[in-house]
Design an enzyme around this catalytic site. Structure first.
Site, PDB file in Angstrom:
ATOM      1  N   ASP A  78     -10.073   2.273   1.911  1.00 27.31           N
ATOM      2  CA  ASP A  78     -10.180   1.566   3.198  1.00 27.31           C
ATOM      3  C   ASP A  78     -10.800   2.564   4.438  1.00 27.31           C
ATOM      4  OD1 ASP A  78      -9.027  -0.628   2.549  1.00 27.31           O
ATOM      5  OD2 ASP A  78      -6.836   0.126   2.985  1.00 27.31           O
ATOM      6  N   LYS A 122       0.703  -1.124  -0.025  1.00 25.46           N
ATOM      7  CA  LYS A 122       0.071   0.065   0.007  1.00 25.46           C
ATOM      8  C   LYS A 122       0.705   1.274   0.115  1.00 25.46           C
ATOM      9  CE  LYS A 122      -4.035  -2.122   2.106  1.00 25.46           C
ATOM     10  NZ  LYS A 122      -5.166  -1.889   3.125  1.00 25.46           N
TER      11      LYS A 122
END
Ligand code: ATR
Length: 281
Positions: free
Chosen positions: A103, A67
């Site tokens: 997220d 990420k």
């Protein structure tokens, strides 16, 4: 034919392909679009993503451990991805690679009611915690962070406070110590929202041994989120539900972040029920 994928290492157990392909099929895009899981080692990540961007892929989801690298390599970065310091969604556009973080929005969307004005406790100080803290902080809740290694919680607190000041947004973040420490009290029942982002529970650890929570410390009116998910409710969520709290599991958060990513790639709202059923199958 636009291809989509989740890139991770490992990634074989991801529920994203089932969930995203079900959504594509339900919207009649199944003939045209596809979504697969691709295992890519960290040293190959950037070259592989560039090759995918050049060769038939419309975008990707990115998961552990990529990420940070995904954000770093992007040409265009959403504000949320920049603040969190991580991207879980890339879209390949003519003008370059664009990075997003769903997220954070996925967590907020998974909550049964808006966290606005609520007091929240985030357990953990890893990547998932950073997304949760920014998401909840932006919604104007006071956020307390607890972590097994207190220095990591303190680092996030300082960073968020500084960035929030630069951005002129009000985000109240406090690092708290374990309630078992003398003189410091973590008042579990004082939080309207508790989010576990730690790995506790993944390997069947007892959350009430490893986290500063009491089994009998939950109550009605509280929302408890556990990012850890498996085939049955986690020990943490089972105890919270038994005490009358509202619970949200990691699959619901996964579905909501996946729905936001789907919309970024296709421009269409996916059917949440179809995604939920596929993710839980
Ligand atoms: P992620 O990016 O998924 O959040 P991570 O960066 O590896 O993953 O973070 C894992 C989190 O789980 C950390 O907050 C970690 O605490 P430390 O910072 O002290 O390592 C927490 N964690 C893992 N195992 C734990 C345990 N047995 N008890 C308490 N916290 C634990």
């Amino acid at each position: 034919m636009p291809r989509l994928a989740v890139i991770g290492h490992p990634v074989a157990h991801s529920r994203s392909p089932a969930m995203q392909n079900a959504a594509l099929a339900a919207l009649g895009l199944g003939e045209e679009w596809s979504y697969e899981a691709i295992d890519v080692a960290p040293e190959e990540f950037e070259a592989r993503v560039r090759a995918m961007a050049a060769g038939g892929f419309a975008g990707v989801n990115v998961t552990v451990p990529h990420k940070l690298a995904a954000l770093a390599m992007a040409d265009i970065k959403s504000e949320m991805a920049r603040e969190i310091g991580a991207a879980n969604t890339l879209i390949f556009r003519a003008r370059g690679i664009e990075a997003h973080n769903t997220d954070a929005g996925g967590l907020v969307a998974s909550l049964p009611r808006s966290p606005r004005g609520q007091r929240a406790l985030v357990l953990g100080a890893g990547g998932a915690a950073r997304a949760a803290i920014w998401a909840l902080g932006m919604e104007a809740v006071g956020v307390d962070i607890w972590n097994r290694t207190p220095a990591r919680a303190e680092t996030i607190r300082i960073e968020v406070a500084e960035r929030a000041r630069d951005l002129e947004v009000k985000i109240e973040v406090t690092a708290v110590q374990d309630g078992r420490d003398p003189g410091v009290d973590l008042d579990q029942s004082g939080y309207e929202l508790i989010v576990n982002t730690t790995a506790v529970g993944l390997r069947d650890e007892d959350p009430f041994e490893h986290l500063p929570l009491r089994r009998d410390g939950f109550g009605p009116g509280q929302v408890v989120v556990d990012m850890v998910y498996g085939d049955r409710p986690s020990t943490l969520l089972a105890a919270a539900a038994a005490a009358g709290a509202t619970t949200v599991d990691g699959i619901e958060v996964l579905v909501q972040q996946g729905a936001l990513s789907f919309e970024i790639w296709t421009g269409q709202k996916p059917p949440l029920d179809v995604m939920r059923a596929a993710a839980r199958a």
